[in-house]
Each structure stands twice: as structure tokens, then as C-alpha cells.
Design an enzyme around this catalytic site. Structure first.
Site, PDB file in Angstrom:
ATOM      1  N   CYS A  68      30.174  44.985   2.264  1.00 47.58           N
ATOM      2  CA  CYS A  68      30.093  46.233   2.403  1.00 47.58           C
ATOM      3  C   CYS A  68      32.458  46.215   2.942  1.00 47.58           C
ATOM      4  O   CYS A  68      32.465  45.171   3.818  1.00 47.58           O
ATOM      5  CB  CYS A  68      29.748  46.344   3.664  1.00 47.58           C
ATOM      6  SG  CYS A  68      30.013  47.728   4.540  1.00 47.58           S
ATOM      7  N   HIS A  83      22.262  51.364   0.556  1.00 47.99           N
ATOM      8  CA  HIS A  83      23.685  50.799   1.567  1.00 47.99           C
ATOM      9  C   HIS A  83      24.110  51.862   1.473  1.00 47.99           C
ATOM     10  O   HIS A  83      24.360  52.303   3.317  1.00 47.99           O
ATOM     11  CB  HIS A  83      23.630  50.214   0.484  1.00 47.99           C
ATOM     12  CG  HIS A  83      25.577  49.389   1.344  1.00 47.99           C
ATOM     13  ND1 HIS A  83      25.817  48.264   1.509  1.00 47.99           N
ATOM     14  CD2 HIS A  83      26.713  50.404   1.697  1.00 47.99           C
ATOM     15  CE1 HIS A  83      26.728  47.764   2.051  1.00 47.99           C
ATOM     16  NE2 HIS A  83      27.526  48.862   1.869  1.00 47.99           N
ATOM     17  N   GLU A  84      25.264  52.885   0.682  1.00 53.28           N
ATOM     18  CA  GLU A  84      26.011  53.935   0.908  1.00 53.28           C
ATOM     19  C   GLU A  84      25.560  54.636   1.702  1.00 53.28           C
ATOM     20  O   GLU A  84      26.220  55.588   2.593  1.00 53.28           O
ATOM     21  CB  GLU A  84      26.473  54.278  -0.548  1.00 53.28           C
ATOM     22  CG  GLU A  84      27.011  53.550  -1.193  1.00 53.28           C
ATOM     23  CD  GLU A  84      28.332  52.882  -0.400  1.00 53.28           C
ATOM     24  OE1 GLU A  84      28.374  53.408   0.002  1.00 53.28           O
ATOM     25  OE2 GLU A  84      28.539  51.473  -0.983  1.00 53.28           O
ATOM     26  N   HIS A  98      25.374  54.799   5.995  1.00 56.52           N
ATOM     27  CA  HIS A  98      26.472  55.282   6.261  1.00 56.52           C
ATOM     28  C   HIS A  98      26.838  56.062   7.171  1.00 56.52           C
ATOM     29  O   HIS A  98      27.181  56.256   7.773  1.00 56.52           O
ATOM     30  CB  HIS A  98      28.000  54.707   5.119  1.00 56.52           C
ATOM     31  CG  HIS A  98      28.982  53.208   5.073  1.00 56.52           C
ATOM     32  ND1 HIS A  98      28.785  52.406   6.158  1.00 56.52           N
ATOM     33  CD2 HIS A  98      28.645  52.262   3.691  1.00 56.52           C
ATOM     34  CE1 HIS A  98      28.917  51.082   5.439  1.00 56.52           C
ATOM     35  NE2 HIS A  98      28.751  51.365   3.693  1.00 56.52           N
TER      36      HIS A  98
HETATM   37 NI    NI Z   1      29.332  49.548   2.862  1.00 60.01          NI
END
Ligand code: NI
Length: 195
Positions: free
Chosen positions: A103, A145-146, A149
Site C-alpha cells: 500500500c 483494497h481500494e 480505504h
Molecule cells: Ni492502499
């Protein structure tokens, strides 16, 4: 356009839920997306979420490999860019798969993270059009993953085995240890998700 500073783990903007975007097409949102893409490219990431550039809005950009049966084995896969506002994700099976991630907000580290093997995601594109995709493999991992966030979640918070949190510079030890001596496959470097 501009290359933006990337927030690192510990900054409060990465820990909070980002706000919905009413009008993806608004000039400030277009400008934000262009800067996200430019910043992602500069940092050599596969994806980037707005909170990572200190903007608490629900928008992510990411790249996914394009399936091309004509592609030679030593040729890098072409990548498709997705811009996604207000994403909603749901798993489409109970299967969980483990894979390595990095990341841009957690520099120099890699971790093995459990994710849903396949997900359906919906959201809006930059021009306000609808996206509705069901994906698996690396595409499913990048999206999860995105979108994490946007909810204040960094990949180490998803990990179940902290012995699999390692420095990038030591990562080759794990690849070597995991390699099946009967296999002729190259290492899994290109399978990494870095966003
Ligand atoms: Ni990330």
C-alpha cells in the site's frame, strides 16, 4: 495537474469514513481524479483512493490486467484503468483467498491478506455512468483494497497472520521458501497488489 502528497498510516484521514460524492462530473472532482491518476502513476501504484491524498471523498482509481490470450508469456499484461465513485461491494461467494498486498500509505511493507475470492461492485464513473461488475482474481483484490480505504481500513487491519507482514526488501525470502521445486513458474511478483 499535480502530483499529490500521499498520507501514510497513522494520519487520521486514513482512519475515517470518506464522504459520498454527489456529482462526479463537477470540475473539482474531475481535477481530483486527474491528480489521483497522475499521483498513482508517479508512485507506481496499482490503485489509489482519495483519502490517500488527504481528500475524504468516496472515489478510487485502479488498474487491472486485461485478459489477452494473444499475449506472450514474457510480455507485461495491458492494464485497464477504472475510476469509481461511491462504490458498493458485495461478496458473491463465501470463498476467501490469501494474497500479498502493498500500500502506498504503508511504504516498504508487504502483507498477506485474506479477501473475498469474487465480488460484485457497483458505482459511478467520472461522467456519471453506472459501473456494475462481477470480478475475481487480482481485480477483486484491488477493488477490495481500494474501497477499504474509503472506510478507514488499511490492509494490515485485515491480516490474520502477522508473521506475514514483511519488508519489501525481505520479501524474496518468502517467495523462495514458497516456490515448488517442481514448478517452472516465475515468482509471484506481478501478482502483488500495491495500492
Ligand atoms: Ni492502499
Amino acid at each position: 495537474m499535480a502530483i499529490l502528497k500521499i498520507a501514510r498510516m497513522g494520519h487520521p484521514i486514513l482512519m475515517r469514513r470518506a464522504q459520498e460524492v454527489d456529482d462526479p462530473d463537477a470540475p473539482e472532482n474531475r481535477y481530483l481524479v486527474h491528480n489521483l491518476i497522475e499521483t498513482m502513476a508517479d508512485a507506481r501504484g496499482l490503485g489509489l483512493a482519495a483519502p490517500q491524498v488527504h481528500v475524504s471523498k468516496r472515489v478510487v482509481v485502479f488498474q487491472t490486467p486485461v485478459d489477452d490470450p494473444e499475449r506472450a508469456a514474457d510480455e507485461p499484461a495491458e492494464r485497464e484503468l477504472t475510476v469509481l465513485f461511491n462504490p458498493v461491494i458485495e461478496p458473491v461467494s463465501d470463498e476467501i483467498v490469501y494474497g500479498w498486498e502493498g500500500c502506498l500509505s504503508v511504504p516498504e511493507l508487504r502483507g498477506e491478506v485474506p479477501r473475498h475470492a469474487a465480488v460484485r461492485y457497483r458505482g459511478l464513473t467520472l461522467d456519471g455512468g453506472a459501473i456494475d461488475r462481477t470480478v475475481d482474481g487480482m481485480h477483486a483484490r484491488v477493488v477490495q483494497h481500494e474501497c477499504d480505504h474509503l472506510d478507514g481500513i488499511l490492509y494490515p487491519m485485515r491480516m490474520t497472520d502477522m508473521s506475514k507482514l514483511v519488508f519489501e526488501s525481505e520479501f524474496h525470502h518468502l517467495i523462495e521458501a514458497a516456490r515448488d521445486p517442481d514448478s517452472h513458474e516465475e515468482d509471484t511478483e506481478e501478482e502483488l497488489v500495491d495500492g
